[in-house]
Design an enzyme around this catalytic site. Structure first.
Site, PDB file in Angstrom:
ATOM      1  N   HIS A 116      -2.587  10.456  -0.496  1.00 42.41           N
ATOM      2  CA  HIS A 116      -2.663   8.775  -1.078  1.00 42.41           C
ATOM      3  C   HIS A 116      -2.693   8.734  -2.541  1.00 42.41           C
ATOM      4  CE1 HIS A 116      -3.593   5.530   1.459  1.00 42.41           C
ATOM      5  NE2 HIS A 116      -4.403   5.040   0.464  1.00 42.41           N
ATOM      6  N   ASP A 120       4.103 -14.345  12.261  1.00 41.00           N
ATOM      7  CA  ASP A 120       2.656 -14.876  11.578  1.00 41.00           C
ATOM      8  C   ASP A 120       1.666 -13.523  11.658  1.00 41.00           C
ATOM      9  OD1 ASP A 120       0.035 -15.747  11.456  1.00 41.00           O
ATOM     10  OD2 ASP A 120       0.552 -17.656  12.907  1.00 41.00           O
ATOM     11  N   GLU A 124       0.835  -1.332   0.007  1.00 44.67           N
ATOM     12  CA  GLU A 124       0.005   0.041   0.028  1.00 44.67           C
ATOM     13  C   GLU A 124       0.853   1.111   0.010  1.00 44.67           C
ATOM     14  OE1 GLU A 124      -3.361  -0.052   2.733  1.00 44.67           O
ATOM     15  OE2 GLU A 124      -3.481   2.181   3.102  1.00 44.67           O
ATOM     16  N   LYS A 133      -7.348  -0.531  11.677  1.00 43.20           N
ATOM     17  CA  LYS A 133      -6.645  -1.024  10.508  1.00 43.20           C
ATOM     18  C   LYS A 133      -5.542  -0.257  10.190  1.00 43.20           C
ATOM     19  CE  LYS A 133      -6.256  -1.442   5.789  1.00 43.20           C
ATOM     20  NZ  LYS A 133      -5.320  -0.859   4.893  1.00 43.20           N
TER      21      LYS A 133
HETATM   22  C1  MEV Z   1      -5.846   3.227   5.135  1.00 47.62           C
HETATM   23  O1  MEV Z   1      -5.338   1.937   4.829  1.00 47.62           O
HETATM   24  C2  MEV Z   1      -5.747   3.440   6.569  1.00 47.62           C
HETATM   25  C3  MEV Z   1      -6.758   4.407   7.126  1.00 47.62           C
HETATM   26  O2  MEV Z   1      -8.334   4.180   6.560  1.00 47.62           O
HETATM   27  C4  MEV Z   1      -6.830   4.428   8.592  1.00 47.62           C
HETATM   28  C5  MEV Z   1      -7.550   5.519   9.239  1.00 47.62           C
HETATM   29  O3  MEV Z   1      -8.693   5.664   8.782  1.00 47.62           O
HETATM   30  O4  MEV Z   1      -7.392   5.856  10.441  1.00 47.62           O
HETATM   31  C6  MEV Z   1      -6.402   5.897   6.709  1.00 47.62           C
END
Ligand code: MEV
Length: 427
Positions: free
Chosen positions: A381, A283, A81, A267
């Protein structure tokens, strides 16, 4: 001594970056050479899993500027990513201004679960297990003499009662095992299987499952950082530091209260955590399972991190999560790229590795919250994403940058537009 600040690393060629990396980490280029090929040949991969037909690669990038417990560290990220490596490196730079990351770990204690069913009286069985605790721990201690030699071994037994279940009452013995520098899955599973006959004899019940728990809440890693408010405007000169700080705290409040947001917030933390876990051959499914189950430990899924301010108004972040990673055994030992990762970071224990990973998770979380609570993540991004779209549309060489730049300027990053721009540039 590593220096994790390498100016203009981004602008160097691949070969120049490799040389700089060796120089900054005090390693020789051959020690870090595994990454030029991915480290693993199909022949070396063959005995690792079943039905091997080849290998699957990921980009390996280096996160810069990290300082963990006063020590500079260059952190290898295996991830597909865009923005993750850049985000972590940038936030590590801001954190540096506040003294870097302070990180700690608990002892490396894993939990093995032994389910006992068909019991006449679970309360009686529970106490009988405690009466035999010393001999059960002694037996569990015998399974791995090497681990024992390095100070690991069985530490404690707990008994959890489940009065109501679809099969009626049953109990679960938790075997607490110190696995030192291993991930520990094999040792714990072996110990649980070894104890089964004795537990059946003691309780009169039947031992059913014997397996470690990925909710490794006895093996936690914790990181903290302080970001001076003045640093929060770096790169965002149109914002006031206090505004950025309060925006980050409000973003945290969202994740702390709403599971839908907490999932995405966590995430973002795992973007960094997994990248290092994968780079070190650990792992990552186990780490993911541990993270999310820990986030739900109160019964309601919530944020793994916290953000607030200190008495001087600085932004303060904390992250606490299970971190069952090892530096001996498993893929970490047999994968040359994982070995290079451990060497680059100069970690001597699994705890040191866990401290770096949790610091990376906190930095990654900050990168996301800082962008989300100011200009949004799409601008940063998109410029990186645009390069991938340009490549997918057939751009090569300097055309990649040109096609990507035009799409970003037009605020349209789409494959059809990339193809059209490429076609017109090539004419
Ligand atoms: C994207 O991979 C991760 C985000 O969505 C994390 C977040 O929203 O805090 C940017």
């Amino acid at each position: 001594m590593t220096n994790s600040r390498i100016p203009s690393f981004y602008n160097l060629t691949l070969d120049q970056r490799r040389l700089k990396l060796a120089e900054a980490s005090g390693r020789t280029p051959p020690e870090l050479a595994a990454w030029t090929t991915g480290g693993l040949s199909p022949e070396a991969a063959d005995p690792m899993i079943e039905n091997v037909i080849g290998i699957h690669s990921l980009p390996l990038g280096i996160a810069l500027n990290f300082q963990v417990n006063g020590r500079d560290v260059l952190v290898p990220f295996a991830i597909e990513e865009p923005s993750v490596v850049a985000g972590a490196s940038f936030m590590a730079k801001l954190a540096r201004a506040g003294g870097g990351f302070s990180a700690t770990t608990t002892d490396p204690l894993m939990i093995g679960q032994i389910q006992v069913i068909h019991l006449v009286n679970i309360n009686e069985a529970r106490l009988k297990i405690f009466e035999h605790k010393a001999e059960l721990l002694a037996e569990a201690d015998t399974i791995d003499p090497v681990l024992k030699k390095f100070g690991g071994g069985a530490r404690d037994l707990e008994v959890h009662l489940f009065e109501e279940s679809p099969i009626g009452p049953f109990l679960v013995v938790h075997l607490i095992y110190d696995v030192r520098d291993a991930m520990g899955g094999n040792a714990v599973n072996t110990a649980c299987e070894k104890l089964a006959p004795q537990i059946e004899a003691i309780t009169g019940g039947k031992v059913h499952l014997r397996i470690l728990s990925n909710l490794a809440d006895r093996r936690l890693a914790r990181a903290r950082c302080t970001i001076p408010v003045s640093e929060l405007t770096v790169g965002f000169e149109s914002f006031k530091g206090e505004t950025v700080r309060d925006g980050i705290i409000a973003a945290y409040a969202f994740a702390a209260t709403d599971p839908y947001r907490a999932a995405t917030h966590n995430k973002g933390i795992m973007n960094g955590v997994d990248a290092v876990v994968i780079a070190t051959g650990n792992d990552w499914r186990a780490i993911e399972a541990g993270a999310h189950s820990y986030a739900a430990r109160s019964g309601k899924y919530t944020s793994l991190s916290t953000w607030g301010k200190d008495k001087d108004g600085n932004l303060v972040g904390t992250l606490e999560m299970p971190m069952a990673v090892g530096i001996v055994g498993g893929a970490t030992k047999v994968h040359p790229a994982a070995q290079a990762a451990v060497k680059l970071m100069g970690v001597k224990t699994a705890s040191e590795l866990a401290e770096i990973i949790v610091s990376v998770g906190l930095a990654q979380n900050l990168a996301a919250l800082r962008a989300l609570s100011t200009e949004g993540i799409q601008r940063g991004h998109m410029s990186l994403h645009a390069r991938q779209v340009a490549i997918a549309a057939g751009a090569t060489g300097d055309m990649i940058e040109k096609v990507a730049a035009q799409m970003v300027a037009e605020k349209t990053v789409r494959s059809d537009r990339a193809e059209a721009i490429l076609e017109s540039l090539l004419k």
